[in-house]
Scaffold this motif. Structure first.
Motif, PDB file in Angstrom:
ATOM      1  N   ALA A 144     -13.229  -3.221  -5.418  1.00  0.00           N
ATOM      2  CA  ALA A 144     -13.787  -2.767  -4.140  1.00  0.00           C
ATOM      3  C   ALA A 144     -12.706  -2.135  -3.275  1.00  0.00           C
ATOM      4  CB  ALA A 144     -14.430  -3.944  -3.411  1.00  0.00           C
ATOM      5  N   ALA A 145     -11.497  -2.711  -3.310  1.00  0.00           N
ATOM      6  CA  ALA A 145     -10.388  -2.150  -2.537  1.00  0.00           C
ATOM      7  C   ALA A 145     -10.033  -0.755  -3.030  1.00  0.00           C
ATOM      8  CB  ALA A 145      -9.169  -3.071  -2.628  1.00  0.00           C
ATOM      9  N   GLU A 146     -10.079  -0.556  -4.353  1.00  0.00           N
ATOM     10  CA  GLU A 146      -9.794   0.768  -4.909  1.00  0.00           C
ATOM     11  C   GLU A 146     -10.816   1.793  -4.427  1.00  0.00           C
ATOM     12  OE1 GLU A 146      -9.767   0.209  -9.091  1.00  0.00           O
ATOM     13  OE2 GLU A 146      -7.843  -0.863  -9.113  1.00  0.00           O
ATOM     14  N   HIS A 147     -12.014   1.329  -4.107  1.00  0.00           N
ATOM     15  CA  HIS A 147     -13.055   2.221  -3.591  1.00  0.00           C
ATOM     16  C   HIS A 147     -12.971   2.376  -2.066  1.00  0.00           C
ATOM     17  CE1 HIS A 147     -14.795   1.921  -7.590  1.00  0.00           C
ATOM     18  NE2 HIS A 147     -15.678   2.839  -7.268  1.00  0.00           N
ATOM     19  N   GLY A 148     -11.935   1.809  -1.458  1.00  0.00           N
ATOM     20  CA  GLY A 148     -11.695   2.028  -0.035  1.00  0.00           C
ATOM     21  C   GLY A 148     -12.361   1.056   0.904  1.00  0.00           C
ATOM     22  N   LEU A 149     -12.863  -0.086   0.409  1.00  0.00           N
ATOM     23  CA  LEU A 149     -13.549  -1.040   1.276  1.00  0.00           C
ATOM     24  C   LEU A 149     -12.520  -1.951   1.941  1.00  0.00           C
ATOM     25  CD1 LEU A 149     -16.403  -1.900   2.174  1.00  0.00           C
ATOM     26  CD2 LEU A 149     -16.322  -3.659   0.399  1.00  0.00           C
ATOM     27  N   GLY A 150     -12.442  -1.864   3.270  1.00  0.00           N
ATOM     28  CA  GLY A 150     -11.408  -2.573   4.010  1.00  0.00           C
ATOM     29  C   GLY A 150     -11.501  -4.083   3.890  1.00  0.00           C
ATOM     30  N   ARG A 151     -12.711  -4.625   3.980  1.00  0.00           N
ATOM     31  CA  ARG A 151     -12.819  -6.090   3.944  1.00  0.00           C
ATOM     32  C   ARG A 151     -12.386  -6.649   2.596  1.00  0.00           C
ATOM     33  NH1 ARG A 151     -18.212  -4.347   4.070  1.00  0.00           N
ATOM     34  NH2 ARG A 151     -19.523  -4.983   2.300  1.00  0.00           N
ATOM     35  N   ALA A 152     -12.573  -5.861   1.540  1.00  0.00           N
ATOM     36  CA  ALA A 152     -12.091  -6.290   0.232  1.00  0.00           C
ATOM     37  C   ALA A 152     -10.562  -6.243   0.185  1.00  0.00           C
ATOM     38  CB  ALA A 152     -12.685  -5.409  -0.865  1.00  0.00           C
ATOM     39  N   MET A 153      -9.968  -5.255   0.815  1.00  0.00           N
ATOM     40  CA  MET A 153      -8.508  -5.193   0.894  1.00  0.00           C
ATOM     41  C   MET A 153      -7.960  -6.424   1.600  1.00  0.00           C
ATOM     42  SD  MET A 153      -7.960  -1.225   2.065  1.00  0.00           S
ATOM     43  CE  MET A 153      -8.916   0.097   1.330  1.00  0.00           C
ATOM     44  N   VAL A 154      -8.619  -6.820   2.685  1.00  0.00           N
ATOM     45  CA  VAL A 154      -8.163  -7.983   3.445  1.00  0.00           C
ATOM     46  C   VAL A 154      -8.285  -9.249   2.599  1.00  0.00           C
ATOM     47  CG1 VAL A 154      -8.658  -9.437   5.454  1.00  0.00           C
ATOM     48  CG2 VAL A 154      -8.634  -6.939   5.684  1.00  0.00           C
ATOM     49  N   ALA A 155      -9.409  -9.403   1.928  1.00  0.00           N
ATOM     50  CA  ALA A 155      -9.602 -10.592   1.090  1.00  0.00           C
ATOM     51  C   ALA A 155      -8.578 -10.637  -0.040  1.00  0.00           C
ATOM     52  CB  ALA A 155     -11.015 -10.599   0.524  1.00  0.00           C
ATOM     53  N   LEU A 156      -8.329  -9.494  -0.670  1.00  0.00           N
ATOM     54  CA  LEU A 156      -7.356  -9.448  -1.758  1.00  0.00           C
ATOM     55  C   LEU A 156      -5.949  -9.686  -1.228  1.00  0.00           C
ATOM     56  CD1 LEU A 156      -6.958  -8.945  -4.776  1.00  0.00           C
ATOM     57  CD2 LEU A 156      -6.713  -6.502  -4.259  1.00  0.00           C
ATOM     58  N   ALA A 213       1.029  -4.615   2.335  1.00  0.00           N
ATOM     59  CA  ALA A 213       0.600  -3.240   2.080  1.00  0.00           C
ATOM     60  C   ALA A 213      -0.927  -3.134   2.126  1.00  0.00           C
ATOM     61  CB  ALA A 213       1.120  -2.775   0.721  1.00  0.00           C
ATOM     62  N   LEU A 214      -1.624  -4.133   1.583  1.00  0.00           N
ATOM     63  CA  LEU A 214      -3.087  -4.114   1.617  1.00  0.00           C
ATOM     64  C   LEU A 214      -3.617  -4.286   3.031  1.00  0.00           C
ATOM     65  CD1 LEU A 214      -3.807  -6.207  -1.595  1.00  0.00           C
ATOM     66  CD2 LEU A 214      -4.654  -3.888  -1.172  1.00  0.00           C
ATOM     67  N   ALA A 223      -5.775  -1.473   5.064  1.00  0.00           N
ATOM     68  CA  ALA A 223      -7.097  -1.787   5.610  1.00  0.00           C
ATOM     69  C   ALA A 223      -7.224  -1.390   7.071  1.00  0.00           C
ATOM     70  CB  ALA A 223      -7.389  -3.275   5.447  1.00  0.00           C
ATOM     71  N   LEU A 224      -6.087  -1.230   7.769  1.00  0.00           N
ATOM     72  CA  LEU A 224      -6.133  -0.817   9.171  1.00  0.00           C
ATOM     73  C   LEU A 224      -6.861   0.512   9.346  1.00  0.00           C
ATOM     74  CD1 LEU A 224      -2.469  -1.605  10.328  1.00  0.00           C
ATOM     75  CD2 LEU A 224      -4.541  -2.802  11.062  1.00  0.00           C
ATOM     76  N   GLU A 225      -6.805   1.366   8.330  1.00  0.00           N
ATOM     77  CA  GLU A 225      -7.373   2.702   8.434  1.00  0.00           C
ATOM     78  C   GLU A 225      -8.842   2.752   8.023  1.00  0.00           C
ATOM     79  OE1 GLU A 225      -5.473   4.904   9.870  1.00  0.00           O
ATOM     80  OE2 GLU A 225      -3.900   3.386   9.896  1.00  0.00           O
ATOM     81  N   THR A 226      -9.444   1.596   7.765  1.00  0.00           N
ATOM     82  CA  THR A 226     -10.841   1.551   7.333  1.00  0.00           C
ATOM     83  C   THR A 226     -11.727   1.052   8.467  1.00  0.00           C
ATOM     84  OG1 THR A 226     -10.843  -0.750   6.550  1.00  0.00           O
ATOM     85  CG2 THR A 226      -9.971   0.948   5.044  1.00  0.00           C
ATOM     86  N   ASP A 227     -13.025   0.998   8.194  1.00  0.00           N
ATOM     87  CA  ASP A 227     -13.968   0.475   9.182  1.00  0.00           C
ATOM     88  C   ASP A 227     -13.755  -1.008   9.459  1.00  0.00           C
ATOM     89  OD1 ASP A 227     -15.133   2.962   9.398  1.00  0.00           O
ATOM     90  OD2 ASP A 227     -16.764   2.529   7.999  1.00  0.00           O
ATOM     91  N   LEU A 282     -10.391  -6.645  11.139  1.00  0.00           N
ATOM     92  CA  LEU A 282     -10.024  -7.811  10.333  1.00  0.00           C
ATOM     93  C   LEU A 282      -8.549  -7.767   9.966  1.00  0.00           C
ATOM     94  CD1 LEU A 282     -13.063  -7.904   7.850  1.00  0.00           C
ATOM     95  CD2 LEU A 282     -12.705  -9.351   9.856  1.00  0.00           C
ATOM     96  N   ALA A 283      -8.083  -6.582   9.596  1.00  0.00           N
ATOM     97  CA  ALA A 283      -6.685  -6.439   9.192  1.00  0.00           C
ATOM     98  C   ALA A 283      -5.748  -6.667  10.371  1.00  0.00           C
ATOM     99  CB  ALA A 283      -6.469  -5.047   8.596  1.00  0.00           C
ATOM    100  N   ARG A 284      -6.137  -6.218  11.567  1.00  0.00           N
ATOM    101  CA  ARG A 284      -5.280  -6.417  12.730  1.00  0.00           C
ATOM    102  C   ARG A 284      -5.073  -7.912  13.009  1.00  0.00           C
ATOM    103  NH1 ARG A 284      -7.923  -1.737  14.471  1.00  0.00           N
ATOM    104  NH2 ARG A 284      -9.599  -2.864  15.519  1.00  0.00           N
ATOM    105  N   VAL A 285      -6.139  -8.693  12.876  1.00  0.00           N
ATOM    106  CA  VAL A 285      -6.019 -10.137  13.107  1.00  0.00           C
ATOM    107  C   VAL A 285      -5.055 -10.765  12.106  1.00  0.00           C
ATOM    108  CG1 VAL A 285      -7.272 -12.323  13.043  1.00  0.00           C
ATOM    109  CG2 VAL A 285      -8.288 -10.340  14.175  1.00  0.00           C
TER     110      VAL A 285
END
Length: 525
Positions: free
Chosen positions: A317-329, A348-349, A353-357, A361-364
């Motif tokens: 999911a992260a490879e497809h650009g989904l921010g919440r998946a990047m945060v979870a990973l 890095a993840l 994720a900061l640049e996604t919708d 979540l990433a900022r927190v």
């Protein structure tokens, strides 16, 4: 009805005009003329079509079109030339034969020729929306539902005709009453998405389109029925429509249906059904389904817990650009759960994720790391300030300590963030907040300057409104590029006397002169 349906219809215009092959006999709504029915050659041609022998079809239609001159043969030959069956595509030749059929008042030929004029097919005629509108009007007035629908789109977009929402609605209605599914869906959108629409009518047409297999209508109907506390709420029926859309291949419906079975929302939790539908959606490239599979394996509730599988699906999911998946990973890399611990990869993840919708979540998470000192030496403190502020607003106690320490060290970004936080969260600390904003503003922080100007203009700083000082700070903030400062400066300036404006401008110039002598500061947002 005059309410504009532009948002919906614009989205479907391109697909509606696309030329797609249809079965030779099935496309003709009207029975062929008697003379065509009596021709044995046409019967043989239709038999050849049914067995997929398009060379015979093409050759036979060419003979019939040239020798009999019947509109049906001309229309069918024109269509097979467009589709390129039994030989090369020849849209230019198709246009000639369709024109001949149109001269004999063949409605479907007029509709197909109009689509050709609108579609800019390579090798075909130049796009001519005006001619297309004429052809569609000719076919629509004779009852051709596809022509009525396409003509409605042209009126909606003002393409080839003058934009006319009444004509749009009326032609859509004419097509919808002939069971044209896309027209029914469009009518539903008009009624449901406009303030003057008839909700009952909208639901009626939405049901009609959904019943004819329009997957987007099915999922919209399901969503409508699934919404709590409305006159049409029916979660059991909603599930049926989600299933219909999912079974027709609608990826979002597959994800939603799979998630229902995963969480037991409105159905009994079922791991096999959850995997079935989420797997299909994930296979189709839906990042949300991939992420939900990651969550399913991580949570270990409906599915057996498998952190390796969770990391795999979150990674896809992260490879497809989904921010919440990047945060979870990233959390998994941070803790070494399901993957080998790698703090650099985690950071890095989070940063990506900061640049996604899902950037909030990433900022927190980054704010949590910064407040704990784990980003020291990796990220400049002033860059981390907005992240730490996000963590503070999420309830992280370390974030407050970190911001206070940075503010005491005269970091203007930290002073600005802390001052704004205190204003939003604790009226008792207003004086402290104002002092922090004044310090940050004086050190060149644009957000602090803008916030301070607003306080001064409203008198929320603990005194009477001070237009001169407020205008000064709006002016300075505007110079530093704050997007809202110019407008607020103008609004405030209209309330001030010429003398006050002169004082404010002089104060701003004095600040810039002093700032130039002071040299660069940290600033930031």
């Amino acid at each position: 009805m005059t309410t504009s349906c532009r948002p919906f219809l614009s989205a479907v215009l391109a697909s509606a005009l696309a030329l797609s092959p249809l079965p030779l006999a099935a496309q003709d709504a009207a029975d062929p003329p008697p003379e065509a029915q009596d021709l044995p050659e046409m019967a043989k041609i239709e038999q050849a079509w049914n067995r997929g022998d398009f060379v015979t079809v093409r050759q036979g239609l060419k003979v019939l079109a040239e020798e009999t001159g019947t509109a049906l043969a001309q229309y069918r030959y024109g269509r097979i030339l467009i589709e390129g069956r039994g030989g090369p595509r020849d849209p230019k030749g198709a246009a000639l034969w369709l024109e001949r059929a149109v001269e004999q008042n063949h409605a479907e030929a007029a509709t197909l020729l109009a689509r050709l004029y609108l579609s800019q097919v390579p090798g075909g005629p130049e796009r001519d929306a005006t001619r297309a509108a004429e052809l569609l009007t000719r076919a629509a007035t004779r009852g051709d539902a596809q022509a009525q629908y396409l003509l409605a789109l042209l009126y909606q977009n003002g393409d080839g005709v003058k934009r006319d929402t009444d004509a749009t609605y009326n032609w859509l209605l004419a097509a919808a009453e002939q069971r044209h599914a896309q027209a029914q869906f469009a009518l539903a959108a008009i009624h449901l998405n406009s303030e003057t629409g008839d909700r009952d009518e909208g639901v009626r047409w939405l049901r009609a389109a959904a019943g004819q297999g329009i997957a987007d209508a099915q999922i919209q109907l399901a969503t409508l029925l699934d919404t709590a506390d409305t006159p049409v709420t029916n979660r059991a029926e909603a599930l049926d429509w989600y299933r219909r859309a999912a079974e027709s291949g609608h990826v979002l419906a597959q994800r939603m249906l799979g998630t229902r079975y995963l969480t037991g929302d409105g159905v009994s939790a079922d791991p096999q059904e959850a995997l079935r539908w989420l797997g299909q959606a994930a296979q189709a490239g839906d990042a949300g389904a991939m992420s939900n599979l990651g969550y399913a394996f991580a949570a270990g509730q409906t599915l057996p817990q498998d952190m390796t599988q969770a990391a795999l699906w979150y990674g896809r999911a992260a490879e497809h650009g989904l921010g919440r998946a990047m945060v979870a990973l990233a959390r998994m890399y941070e803790t070494g759960t399901g993957v080998t611990a790698d703090f650099d990869t985690a950071v890095a993840l989070y940063t990506r994720a900061l640049e996604t919708d899902d950037g909030a979540l990433a900022r927190v998470e980054l704010g949590r790391l910064a407040a704990a000192g784990q980003l020291d030496g990796r990220v400049a403190p002033q860059r981390a300030v907005p992240w730490v502020l996000a963590a503070l607003r999420a309830g992280n106690a370390e974030a407050l300590t970190w911001l206070e320490a940075r503010a005491e060290a005269d970091d203007p970004a930290a002073q600005s963030a802390l001052g704004r936080h205190l204003l939003d969260s604790d009226e008792a600390h207003r004086d402290e907040a104002v002092a922090l904003l004044r310090s940050a503003a004086d050190l060149g922080n644009g957000p602090a300057q803008f916030a301070l100007a607003g306080l001064l203009a409203r008198g929320d700083h603990g005194g009477v409104p001070d237009y001169v000082e407020a205008h000064k700070w709006y002016n300075i903030a505007a110079t530093f590029g704050h997007p809202d400062a110019p407008e607020q400066r103008e609004v405030l300036g209209n309330l001030m006397t010429p003398e006050q404006l002169a004082q404010a401008q002089a104060a701003a110039r004095a600040w810039f002169e002093a700032d130039a002598e002071r040299g660069p500061a940290l600033g930031g947002n």
